[in-house]
Design a protein around this motif. Sequence first.
Motif, PDB file in Angstrom:
ATOM      1  N   CYS A  68       0.849  -1.192   0.000  1.00 32.90           N
ATOM      2  CA  CYS A  68       0.000   0.000   0.000  1.00 32.90           C
ATOM      3  C   CYS A  68       0.884   1.241   0.000  1.00 32.90           C
ATOM      4  N   LEU A  69       0.294   2.343  -0.398  1.00 31.35           N
ATOM      5  CA  LEU A  69       1.010   3.613  -0.397  1.00 31.35           C
ATOM      6  C   LEU A  69       0.838   4.278   0.961  1.00 31.35           C
ATOM      7  N   GLU A  70       1.954   4.516   1.650  1.00 34.13           N
ATOM      8  CA  GLU A  70       1.874   5.142   2.965  1.00 34.13           C
ATOM      9  C   GLU A  70       1.531   6.619   2.852  1.00 34.13           C
ATOM     10  N   GLN A  71       2.139   7.301   1.886  1.00 39.71           N
ATOM     11  CA  GLN A  71       1.878   8.730   1.721  1.00 39.71           C
ATOM     12  C   GLN A  71       2.299   9.163   0.327  1.00 39.71           C
ATOM     13  N   ASN A  72       1.488  10.027  -0.295  1.00 35.35           N
ATOM     14  CA  ASN A  72       1.841  10.602  -1.578  1.00 35.35           C
ATOM     15  C   ASN A  72       2.916  11.665  -1.394  1.00 35.35           C
ATOM     16  N   THR A  73       4.018  11.531  -2.109  1.00 35.63           N
ATOM     17  CA  THR A  73       5.092  12.524  -2.032  1.00 35.63           C
ATOM     18  C   THR A  73       5.539  13.035  -3.394  1.00 35.63           C
ATOM     19  N   ALA A  74       5.128  12.422  -4.506  1.00 33.43           N
ATOM     20  CA  ALA A  74       5.752  12.676  -5.797  1.00 33.43           C
ATOM     21  C   ALA A  74       5.032  13.683  -6.683  1.00 33.43           C
ATOM     22  N   TYR A  75       3.773  13.985  -6.429  1.00 35.67           N
ATOM     23  CA  TYR A  75       3.025  14.829  -7.357  1.00 35.67           C
ATOM     24  C   TYR A  75       2.100  15.755  -6.589  1.00 35.67           C
ATOM     25  N   GLN A  76       1.476  16.694  -7.306  1.00 33.51           N
ATOM     26  CA  GLN A  76       0.546  17.639  -6.700  1.00 33.51           C
ATOM     27  C   GLN A  76      -0.495  18.043  -7.739  1.00 33.51           C
ATOM     28  N   ALA A  77      -1.584  18.640  -7.260  1.00 34.66           N
ATOM     29  CA  ALA A  77      -2.588  19.185  -8.165  1.00 34.66           C
ATOM     30  C   ALA A  77      -1.967  20.276  -9.020  1.00 34.66           C
ATOM     31  N   GLY A  78      -2.345  20.327 -10.276  1.00 31.84           N
ATOM     32  CA  GLY A  78      -1.776  21.290 -11.212  1.00 31.84           C
ATOM     33  C   GLY A  78      -0.703  20.702 -12.102  1.00 31.84           C
ATOM     34  N   GLU A  79      -0.259  19.480 -11.804  1.00 34.77           N
ATOM     35  CA  GLU A  79       0.755  18.835 -12.644  1.00 34.77           C
ATOM     36  C   GLU A  79       0.135  18.411 -13.974  1.00 34.77           C
ATOM     37  N   GLU A  80       0.896  18.599 -15.048  1.00 39.00           N
ATOM     38  CA  GLU A  80       0.478  18.170 -16.386  1.00 39.00           C
ATOM     39  C   GLU A  80       1.709  17.691 -17.149  1.00 39.00           C
ATOM     40  N   ILE A  81       1.597  16.522 -17.776  1.00 39.28           N
ATOM     41  CA  ILE A  81       2.736  15.908 -18.459  1.00 39.28           C
ATOM     42  C   ILE A  81       2.287  15.429 -19.836  1.00 39.28           C
ATOM     43  N   TRP A  82       3.107  15.714 -20.856  1.00 36.42           N
ATOM     44  CA  TRP A  82       2.794  15.305 -22.227  1.00 36.42           C
ATOM     45  C   TRP A  82       3.908  14.408 -22.773  1.00 36.42           C
ATOM     46  N   TYR A  83       3.509  13.450 -23.614  1.00 34.61           N
ATOM     47  CA  TYR A  83       4.451  12.517 -24.234  1.00 34.61           C
ATOM     48  C   TYR A  83       4.218  12.424 -25.736  1.00 34.61           C
ATOM     49  N   ASP A  84       5.300  12.259 -26.478  1.00 33.88           N
ATOM     50  CA  ASP A  84       5.244  11.878 -27.888  1.00 33.88           C
ATOM     51  C   ASP A  84       5.366  10.363 -27.976  1.00 33.88           C
TER      52      ASP A  84
END
Length: 269
Positions: free
Chosen positions: A20-36
């Motif tokens: 299980c995930l103990e705590q979210n640490t890697a991302y936040q609201a407002g993040e946006e990622i694009w890929y080719d």
Amino acid sequence: MKSILLFYFLVIPFTSWTQCLEQNTAYQAGEEIWYDVKYNWGVIWVDAGEVMFAVEDAKWEGYDAHWFKGYGRSMPKWDWVYKVRDTFDAIGTQEQLKPLYFHRNTSEGSYKVNNKYWFDKENETIKAEVYNSDDEEKIKKNVAFDDCIWDVLSAIYYARNLDFTSYSSEEKIPFNLIVDGKVHNLYVRYLGKEKLEMPDEKVYNTIKFSALLVEGTIFDGGEDMTVWVTDDKNKIPLKVQAKIQVGWVKAFLKSTKGLKYGAITPLNP
């Protein structure tokens, strides 16, 4: 096209042990990622499509939640060959990313999928509505689950929170995933750290792992997908490479905004 959304699919069961995930640490609201997304057509690579992931704040049945969005499409110039329009939405709690709701609405050539899951933590069941155009019938059922199960979109964000420093090279990291109304046991294999050169010739420190793939219409199955994520607190996937039934697919990071820990820094800026 779908590889970056499907890197967690498996071909054979592993064990019932999961994390299980103990705590979210890697991302936040407002993040946006694009890929080719590029496809190997014979001896050449062509620009086949693009994929986007985003995170927003949300409320869901009294929970402080994140709304995760995934969108993928084939490039319009290739729609005549194989048109793809995929959307994924997931709601999960902010602190521990416990799934609350998931919706997949995909159109890939003539194949259509429309799946919805409602996660009932109190009763440890998932209310599932599953439809695909091959069966032409919507199936409604309840699926048993525990706190450590993920949908295909929230699984991406779960994987970004893994602490790879606690694993040895070649060690397997298992977790459970619900796909098309069925619970599967999945693992990724940690492959250590590696310097990765991107198409723009910038070099990054990365964490590398492979994943099992489910045998089906796209993949032959087996450990034929490799993922490189930034070796920093953001843990952004930089490159995904997968063998499919006809050729290979690669996805490369194109752009980011709103990262929790600032811009990704190459070794040779």
